[in-house]
Design a protein around this motif. Structure first.
Motif, PDB file in Angstrom:
ATOM      1  N   GLY A 226     -30.686  12.310  56.096  1.00 39.50           N
ATOM      2  CA  GLY A 226     -30.502  12.917  54.780  1.00 39.50           C
ATOM      3  C   GLY A 226     -31.114  12.137  53.641  1.00 39.50           C
ATOM      4  N   LEU A 227     -31.096  12.754  52.456  1.00 39.19           N
ATOM      5  CA  LEU A 227     -31.466  12.100  51.191  1.00 39.19           C
ATOM      6  C   LEU A 227     -32.937  11.704  51.132  1.00 39.19           C
ATOM      7  CD1 LEU A 227     -28.166  10.137  51.165  1.00 39.19           C
ATOM      8  CD2 LEU A 227     -28.758  11.960  49.559  1.00 39.19           C
ATOM      9  N   GLY A 228     -33.791  12.644  51.575  1.00 39.47           N
ATOM     10  CA  GLY A 228     -35.229  12.493  51.411  1.00 39.47           C
ATOM     11  C   GLY A 228     -35.957  11.858  52.565  1.00 39.47           C
ATOM     12  N   ARG A 229     -35.270  11.315  53.525  1.00 44.77           N
ATOM     13  CA  ARG A 229     -35.901  10.544  54.603  1.00 44.77           C
ATOM     14  C   ARG A 229     -36.940  11.363  55.383  1.00 44.77           C
ATOM     15  NH1 ARG A 229     -37.512   5.811  55.842  1.00 44.77           N
ATOM     16  NH2 ARG A 229     -35.798   5.124  54.500  1.00 44.77           N
ATOM     17  N   THR A 230     -36.698  12.662  55.575  1.00 44.51           N
ATOM     18  CA  THR A 230     -37.606  13.483  56.395  1.00 44.51           C
ATOM     19  C   THR A 230     -38.607  14.282  55.576  1.00 44.51           C
ATOM     20  OG1 THR A 230     -36.159  15.435  56.425  1.00 44.51           O
ATOM     21  CG2 THR A 230     -35.771  13.746  58.119  1.00 44.51           C
ATOM     22  N   ARG A 232     -37.669  16.303  53.163  1.00 46.62           N
ATOM     23  CA  ARG A 232     -36.797  17.281  52.500  1.00 46.62           C
ATOM     24  C   ARG A 232     -35.543  16.519  52.079  1.00 46.62           C
ATOM     25  NH1 ARG A 232     -37.897  22.700  54.290  1.00 46.62           N
ATOM     26  NH2 ARG A 232     -40.166  22.814  54.528  1.00 46.62           N
ATOM     27  N   LEU A 233     -34.807  17.044  51.110  1.00 45.63           N
ATOM     28  CA  LEU A 233     -33.618  16.320  50.686  1.00 45.63           C
ATOM     29  C   LEU A 233     -32.651  16.174  51.858  1.00 45.63           C
ATOM     30  CD1 LEU A 233     -32.210  14.898  48.378  1.00 45.63           C
ATOM     31  CD2 LEU A 233     -31.170  17.087  47.733  1.00 45.63           C
ATOM     32  N   PHE A 234     -32.466  17.265  52.611  1.00 52.86           N
ATOM     33  CA  PHE A 234     -31.642  17.232  53.824  1.00 52.86           C
ATOM     34  C   PHE A 234     -32.457  17.800  54.971  1.00 52.86           C
ATOM     35  CE2 PHE A 234     -28.690  18.116  50.224  1.00 52.86           C
ATOM     36  CZ  PHE A 234     -28.117  16.862  50.165  1.00 52.86           C
ATOM     37  N   ALA A 235     -32.300  17.245  56.154  1.00 53.03           N
ATOM     38  CA  ALA A 235     -33.110  17.676  57.301  1.00 53.03           C
ATOM     39  C   ALA A 235     -32.804  19.110  57.716  1.00 53.03           C
ATOM     40  CB  ALA A 235     -32.900  16.721  58.477  1.00 53.03           C
ATOM     41  N   TYR A 236     -31.583  19.596  57.437  1.00 55.58           N
ATOM     42  CA  TYR A 236     -31.273  20.971  57.846  1.00 55.58           C
ATOM     43  C   TYR A 236     -32.208  21.978  57.179  1.00 55.58           C
ATOM     44  CZ  TYR A 236     -28.612  22.068  53.514  1.00 55.58           C
ATOM     45  OH  TYR A 236     -28.243  22.310  52.212  1.00 55.58           O
ATOM     46  N   GLU A 237     -32.804  21.592  56.049  1.00 58.23           N
ATOM     47  CA  GLU A 237     -33.712  22.493  55.342  1.00 58.23           C
ATOM     48  C   GLU A 237     -34.969  22.800  56.147  1.00 58.23           C
ATOM     49  OE1 GLU A 237     -34.183  21.535  51.046  1.00 58.23           O
ATOM     50  OE2 GLU A 237     -32.789  19.901  51.492  1.00 58.23           O
ATOM     51  N   HIS A 238     -35.328  21.935  57.092  1.00 57.40           N
ATOM     52  CA  HIS A 238     -36.503  22.187  57.934  1.00 57.40           C
ATOM     53  C   HIS A 238     -36.268  23.374  58.870  1.00 57.40           C
ATOM     54  CE1 HIS A 238     -38.808  18.574  56.932  1.00 57.40           C
ATOM     55  NE2 HIS A 238     -37.687  17.876  57.003  1.00 57.40           N
ATOM     56  N   PHE A 239     -35.004  23.713  59.127  1.00 59.39           N
ATOM     57  CA  PHE A 239     -34.691  24.674  60.178  1.00 59.39           C
ATOM     58  C   PHE A 239     -34.273  26.056  59.668  1.00 59.39           C
ATOM     59  CE2 PHE A 239     -33.878  20.384  61.741  1.00 59.39           C
ATOM     60  CZ  PHE A 239     -34.685  20.363  62.876  1.00 59.39           C
ATOM     61  N   GLY A 240     -34.085  26.172  58.363  1.00 58.97           N
ATOM     62  CA  GLY A 240     -33.747  27.480  57.812  1.00 58.97           C
ATOM     63  C   GLY A 240     -32.331  27.938  58.114  1.00 58.97           C
ATOM     64  N   ILE A 241     -31.444  27.003  58.443  1.00 59.10           N
ATOM     65  CA  ILE A 241     -30.029  27.347  58.643  1.00 59.10           C
ATOM     66  C   ILE A 241     -29.178  26.351  57.865  1.00 59.10           C
ATOM     67  CG2 ILE A 241     -30.399  28.348  60.941  1.00 59.10           C
ATOM     68  CD1 ILE A 241     -28.493  25.212  60.928  1.00 59.10           C
ATOM     69  N   MET A 246     -21.367  18.682  56.644  1.00 60.18           N
ATOM     70  CA  MET A 246     -22.448  17.693  56.737  1.00 60.18           C
ATOM     71  C   MET A 246     -21.922  16.310  56.374  1.00 60.18           C
ATOM     72  SD  MET A 246     -26.222  17.673  54.899  1.00 60.18           S
ATOM     73  CE  MET A 246     -25.586  17.795  53.217  1.00 60.18           C
ATOM     74  N   CYS A 247     -22.364  15.307  57.141  1.00 61.47           N
ATOM     75  CA  CYS A 247     -21.994  13.914  56.880  1.00 61.47           C
ATOM     76  C   CYS A 247     -23.200  13.175  56.307  1.00 61.47           C
ATOM     77  CB  CYS A 247     -21.556  13.230  58.170  1.00 61.47           C
ATOM     78  SG  CYS A 247     -20.152  14.011  58.976  1.00 61.47           S
ATOM     79  N   LEU A 248     -22.977  12.470  55.211  1.00 61.53           N
ATOM     80  CA  LEU A 248     -24.005  11.645  54.582  1.00 61.53           C
ATOM     81  C   LEU A 248     -23.466  10.228  54.431  1.00 61.53           C
ATOM     82  CD1 LEU A 248     -25.137  13.955  51.620  1.00 61.53           C
ATOM     83  CD2 LEU A 248     -26.339  13.635  53.792  1.00 61.53           C
ATOM     84  N   ALA A 249     -24.365   9.257  54.420  1.00 63.49           N
ATOM     85  CA  ALA A 249     -23.978   7.862  54.129  1.00 63.49           C
ATOM     86  C   ALA A 249     -25.259   7.095  53.841  1.00 63.49           C
ATOM     87  CB  ALA A 249     -23.186   7.262  55.290  1.00 63.49           C
ATOM     88  N   LYS A 250     -25.438   5.952  54.507  1.00 66.83           N
ATOM     89  CA  LYS A 250     -26.629   5.116  54.419  1.00 66.83           C
ATOM     90  C   LYS A 250     -27.270   5.100  53.033  1.00 66.83           C
ATOM     91  CE  LYS A 250     -27.958   4.723  59.283  1.00 66.83           C
ATOM     92  NZ  LYS A 250     -27.896   3.268  59.403  1.00 66.83           N
ATOM     93  N   ALA A 251     -28.207   6.031  52.766  1.00 69.83           N
ATOM     94  CA  ALA A 251     -29.022   5.965  51.546  1.00 69.83           C
ATOM     95  C   ALA A 251     -28.326   6.518  50.306  1.00 69.83           C
ATOM     96  CB  ALA A 251     -30.334   6.715  51.765  1.00 69.83           C
ATOM     97  N   LEU A 252     -27.113   7.013  50.438  1.00 72.40           N
ATOM     98  CA  LEU A 252     -26.473   7.710  49.325  1.00 72.40           C
ATOM     99  C   LEU A 252     -26.337   6.837  48.081  1.00 72.40           C
ATOM    100  CD1 LEU A 252     -25.189  10.291  48.277  1.00 72.40           C
ATOM    101  CD2 LEU A 252     -23.053   9.657  49.430  1.00 72.40           C
ATOM    102  N   ALA A 253     -26.051   5.547  48.258  1.00 64.91           N
ATOM    103  CA  ALA A 253     -26.000   4.632  47.115  1.00 64.91           C
ATOM    104  C   ALA A 253     -26.971   3.471  47.304  1.00 64.91           C
ATOM    105  CB  ALA A 253     -24.583   4.114  46.892  1.00 64.91           C
ATOM    106  N   ASN A 254     -27.990   3.700  48.151  1.00 65.25           N
ATOM    107  CA  ASN A 254     -29.105   2.759  48.333  1.00 65.25           C
ATOM    108  C   ASN A 254     -28.653   1.354  48.754  1.00 65.25           C
ATOM    109  OD1 ASN A 254     -32.119   3.048  47.967  1.00 65.25           O
ATOM    110  ND2 ASN A 254     -31.819   1.120  46.898  1.00 65.25           N
ATOM    111  N   GLY A 255     -27.551   1.273  49.469  1.00 69.50           N
ATOM    112  CA  GLY A 255     -27.100  -0.027  49.969  1.00 69.50           C
ATOM    113  C   GLY A 255     -25.678  -0.383  49.586  1.00 69.50           C
TER     114      GLY A 255
END
Length: 397
Positions: A226-230, A232-241, A246-255
């Motif tokens: 998530g958060l731009g890594r792929t 797209r902002l979220f990877a689900y956007e690549h699939f059209g569904i 959804m679970c987010l973490a890691k890059a959400l606050a950049n560390g």
């Protein structure tokens, strides 16, 4: 080894296999050791520092918030938390957000949510989870129980019961796993710790279809994607569904420690007062930084650049694959989450790049992962590829 590394060996738990490096400063895509050595960071803290190290806008936001408010507990509202929740909802499929501190905590929240939602709507029998083999969702008991790699289970079993396993992209196995007792399926759209393995469009569509058929929830673990890594902002956007959760973490606050679970209103509203909580989840410092992170990474121009950089890196590595088929087996990924599968053990490649002061990670014994800060420039891409080719040349049979 430095004095600090020696101290770490004495006083820190031995659960990490650390390199004998002590980093004391970061700037953009670079890290600096206590000896003044400079490293090019192609890990971003394992897809965490998407905006690099000591990003000036994030530093400024953190300083401003630090002078206002650090913590109140979730018995009250705070401005940064409310603003970040609003931004996440506006930018995603979801309606409401639960904040925690780590990816594993976000996954735990999603699993608890799925069980409670199913219990309230369908009763106790609907409690099973479907999870994918080769997946990784975290190391707490619930998250570990849906992590499809037995090496992480050793010494911790019995795990949480009620998990059914399916091979990634196995449509027949997926269909056979579903029945009326399933409350949710959890998946990473790209398996990160599994070696950068992409789920197919067909498989994700089938999962969504079966969730609708059997009244189960589709949970996407976008902690790494998530958060731009792929691109797209979220990877689900690549699939059209859209997933249900959804679970987010890691890059959400950049560390800074921050994670989020996002869901549709009719689902997340089962989390009534007392059903789940997190003391530090959504603290004002992390949320203030998270707001600025989202503002930057959600910009369409920024995301287009990430997508372009990812395509350029993949093209260059695929050229190496063509040149050295006896060394490189496959290249895969999306955006700036890239896996290079080698015919040989990857450790010598990793070690040689480390000597050349380029940081990478190895999620599998034969896979090298590149997950650089999204702000890297094209010269740094060229430099990394040059060093990689020189490393491969040295390893040729």
């Amino acid at each position: 080894m430095s004095y600090l590394a020696d101290l770490g060996e004495v006083y820190l738990a031995p659960n990490y296999k650390r390199e004998p490096l002590v980093f004391v400063k970061g700037e953009g895509t670079r890290l600096f050791t206590d000896k003044g050595e400079e490293y090019l960071d192609f890990t971003a803290g394992i897809a965490v520092c998407n905006l690099g190290h000591a990003h000036p806008q994030l530093v400024q936001v953190l300083k401003e918030q630090a002078e206002l408010l650090w913590h109140t507990s979730n018995l009250y509202y705070t401005e940064p938390q409310v603003r970040l929740a609003k931004k996440l909802v506006e930018l995603s499929f979801g309606d409401k957000v639960f904040f925690a501190n780590s990816g594993a905590e976000a996954v735990e929240a999603a699993l608890k949510l799925a069980r409670r939602w199913a219990y309230q709507n369908f009763g106790k029998k609907k409690h099973k989870f479907i999870a994918l083999k080769n997946s990784f969702h975290g190391r707490t008991f619930g998250a570990l129980s849906v992590t499809g790699q037995s090496k992480y289970w050793e010494g911790f079993e019995p795990l949480v019961p009620g998990v059914v396993w399916v091979e990634p992209n196995d449509l027949k196995g997926l269909e056979e796993a579903f029945d009326e007792t399933v409350c949710a399926i959890i998946m990473e759209p790209i398996q990160g710790e599994g070696g950068i393995n992409l789920l197919t469009q067909e498989f994700i569509y089938k999962a969504k279809e079966l969730c609708q058929k059997y009244s189960a929830l589709l949970i996407f673990d976008e902690i790494q994607t998530g958060l731009g890594r792929t691109g797209r902002l979220f990877a689900y956007e690549h699939f059209g569904i859209e997933p249900d959760v959804m679970c987010l973490a890691k890059a959400l606050a950049n560390g800074l420690p921050l994670s989020a679970m996002i869901a549709k209103k009719e689902i997340i509203d089962v989390l009534t007062p007392g059903s789940h909580a997190s003391t530090f989840g959504g603290n004002p410092l992390a949320c203030a930084v998270g707001c600025k992170v989202l503002e930057i990474v959600s910009d369409p121009t920024f995301l287009e650049e990430v997508d372009l950089k990812g395509k350029i890196i993949q093209e260059k590595i695929k050229a190496l694959h063509k040149k050295y088929p006896e060394i490189i087996k496959q290249v895969r990924g999306k955006g700036l989450l890239i896996g290079i599968e080698f015919v040989i053990e990857v450790k010598p490649v990793y070690q040689e790049l480390l000597k050349r002061r380029i940081l990478t990670t190895t999620p599998k014994p034969n896979v090298l992962r590149l997950s650089p800060p999204l702000i890297l420039n094209y010269r740094e891409i060229d430099y990394c590829i040059l060093q990689l080719e020189e490393t491969i040349e040295a390893l040729k049979p």
